[in-house]
Design a protein around this motif. Structure first.
Motif, short mmCIF file in Angstrom:
data_model
loop_
_atom_site.label_atom_id
_atom_site.label_comp_id
_atom_site.label_asym_id
_atom_site.label_seq_id
_atom_site.Cartn_x
_atom_site.Cartn_y
_atom_site.Cartn_z
N ILE A 174 -19.64 77.87 17.85
CA ILE A 174 -19.67 76.62 17.91
C ILE A 174 -20.89 76.12 18.68
CG2 ILE A 174 -18.69 74.22 18.35
CD1 ILE A 174 -16.01 75.55 17.69
N ALA A 175 -21.76 75.49 18.23
CA ALA A 175 -22.83 74.85 18.94
C ALA A 175 -22.41 74.00 20.22
CB ALA A 175 -24.03 73.91 18.21
N ILE A 176 -23.06 74.44 21.32
CA ILE A 176 -22.64 73.71 22.40
C ILE A 176 -22.67 72.28 22.77
CG2 ILE A 176 -24.65 73.85 24.09
CD1 ILE A 176 -22.56 76.01 25.30
N GLY B 27 -19.60 75.26 29.30
CA GLY B 27 -21.09 74.86 28.86
C GLY B 27 -20.86 73.78 27.97
N PHE B 28 -19.72 73.39 27.34
CA PHE B 28 -19.59 72.45 26.27
C PHE B 28 -19.59 71.15 26.97
CE2 PHE B 28 -18.57 76.30 23.95
CZ PHE B 28 -18.93 75.97 22.66
N ASN B 29 -20.64 70.08 26.49
CA ASN B 29 -20.70 68.99 27.32
C ASN B 29 -19.95 67.88 26.63
OD1 ASN B 29 -22.79 69.60 28.90
ND2 ASN B 29 -24.32 69.29 27.20
N ASP C 43 -17.09 66.31 15.26
CA ASP C 43 -17.40 67.69 14.69
C ASP C 43 -16.11 68.41 14.63
OD1 ASP C 43 -20.25 67.03 14.60
OD2 ASP C 43 -20.23 67.34 16.45
N TYR C 44 -15.56 68.53 15.55
CA TYR C 44 -14.19 69.60 15.12
C TYR C 44 -12.98 69.10 15.85
CZ TYR C 44 -17.63 73.38 14.54
OH TYR C 44 -18.49 74.45 13.98
#
Ligand SMILES: *Cc1c(COP(=O)(O)O)cnc(C)c1O
Length: 408
Positions: free
Chosen positions: A363-365, A95-97, A233-234
């Protein structure tokens, strides 16, 4: 570009020094006996004042402007500019775009180490030195042998005689002088220092030679260039001796100073539970000089991390973090990446993806995430065999084969 404006500064006492080939550690902070210990007085390169807040055109900047050796001294071999890749299968799965894999196994010798060797080679040439010595457990040696070969320089390698065969063979293919040592990496490290002291060969040892951290910063510049207009972000980074992670942090700190980024990403170091010297230093402030590593991921299997003090301080300075994963999680991540993305990387690289796996629930997706995959899977076939089953041999009979495959 005012190349003379570059200086060294001590990562501990902050004193500045002129850049010279015989200066490796801060004379005030270093210890005399270096065998088997993290180094004190690791030197870093300070950007010239003219570059600070210079804000060149964002996606259009030239990385070589930010390195302390002019482009003309670099050998003609394509190092870096590794592909950055968003895997559709992994996106569907997780689901991580905006999850990016950056694969450094595409470097000439098959690992991230080429970034450091490339700068060390150029630095040597600039200073009229044609002979380079390195102690290594594998990848730094094969990398230095490779880059030195392309530059027409001599490389001499001190390596434990027990090093993985593929990495040993690489050194010999590249024509390096190989000294297999009946002893561990610490002994090889110590011998290489004595050798460079006696001969004047340039020493490339990781963390000891300041150009190793500096060369390894280039990945951060590339990430920013490859993902223009995005705040990262990461970044997940494999950690052994801790030089890659210090290089990555140095890169982002330089980029912030220059004005090319707005914030430093959250840098997450990932170690194996069986090789967690830096994890313990970061989390518990314990630096156990008697620590003995045991992990299948040989490139991050490190007792007392050479860059341990510096890497922990760097991680704290940018509010980074460190996580540990098991060897089993590392091998699962390796197989997963191969099957889903087509990237077959070493266990010491898939460790970074295993780290992402561990943290992904918090972590937000939609975050921009980069996972550094530092070495090619073919460098260590034995471990890669652990999660797959080698098929039986068939008689050359198509009907039999189809039947066994349950296709007829
Ligand atoms: C050396 C190496 C690492 C670890 O880098 P350190 O600077 O020792 O932390 C990770 N992956 C690969 C493939 C390496 O060769």
């Amino acid at each position: 570009m005012d190349i003379n404006g570059f200086k060294y500064y001590c990562s501990e006492c902050k004193k500045e020094y002129d850049i010279k080939p015989d200066l490796m550690l801060c004379p005030d902070c270093r210890e005399d006996d270096l065998e088997g210990k993290p180094l004190h007085g690791v030197l870093k390169v300070k950007l010239p004042g003219s570059l600070v807040n210079s804000k060149q055109v964002h996606s259009n900047f030239d990385l070589f402007d930010y390195l302390p050796v002019e482009r003309k001294y670099f050998p003609d071999i394509p190092v870096g500019n590794s592909l950055i890749y968003k895997s559709p299968n992994i996106k569907d799965d997780t689901g991580f775009n905006n999850l990016y894999l950056k694969f450094d196994g595409t470097n000439p010798s098959g690992s991230y180490k080429d970034r450091a060797s490339y700068l060390v080679s150029a630095f040597a040439r600039k200073h009229g030195i044609n002979k380079i010595v390195v102690a290594s457990t594998g990848n730094a040696a094969s990398s230095m042998a490779c880059i030195a070969a392309s530059a027409g320089q001599d490389a001499i390698i001190f390596m434990p005689s027990t090093a993985p065969k593929a990495k040993l063979v690489q050194c010999l293919q590249y024509g390096a002088s190989l000294i297999p040592v009946n002893g561990n990496y610490d002994k090889a490290f110590d011998l290489s220092l004595k050798f460079s002291d006696k001969t004047g060969y340039l020493n490339r040892n990781t963390a000891y030679n300041p150009m190793t951290i500096e060369g390894k910063k280039t990945v951060s510049f590339e990430i920013v260039q490859q993902l223009p207009g995005n705040d990262i972000d990461y970044v997940f980074v494999p950690v052994g001796d801790g030089v890659i992670i210090s290089g990555v942090i140095k890169g982002f700190c330089d980029l912030l100073e220059i004005g090319l980024i707005n914030k430093i990403p959250k840098i997450i170091g990932v170690q194996s539970e069986g090789s967690s010297f830096i994890y313990k230093g970061f989390k518990e402030n314990i630096f156990d000089l008697e620590y003995k590593a045991t992990t299948i991921a040989d490139s991050i299997s490190v007792d007392a991390a050479r860059n341990g003090y510096c890497a922990v301080a760097d991680l704290k300075s940018v509010d980074g973090d460190v996580v540990c994963v098991t060897d089993d999680e590392i091998l699962d991540a390796q197989l997963y990446l191969s099957k889903k993305s087509g990237i077959f990387c070493e266990p010491s690289s898939s460790v970074a993806y295993a780290g992402f796996n561990k943290l992904k629930t918090i972590i937000a997706i939609d975050k921009n995430i980069v996972v550094l995959l530092t070495g090619h899977g073919l460098k260590d076939i034995n471990n890669a065999m652990k999660k797959i089953e080698y098929p039986k041999v068939y008689e050359p009979d198509i009907n039999l084969i189809m039947k066994e495959m349950k296709l007829i």
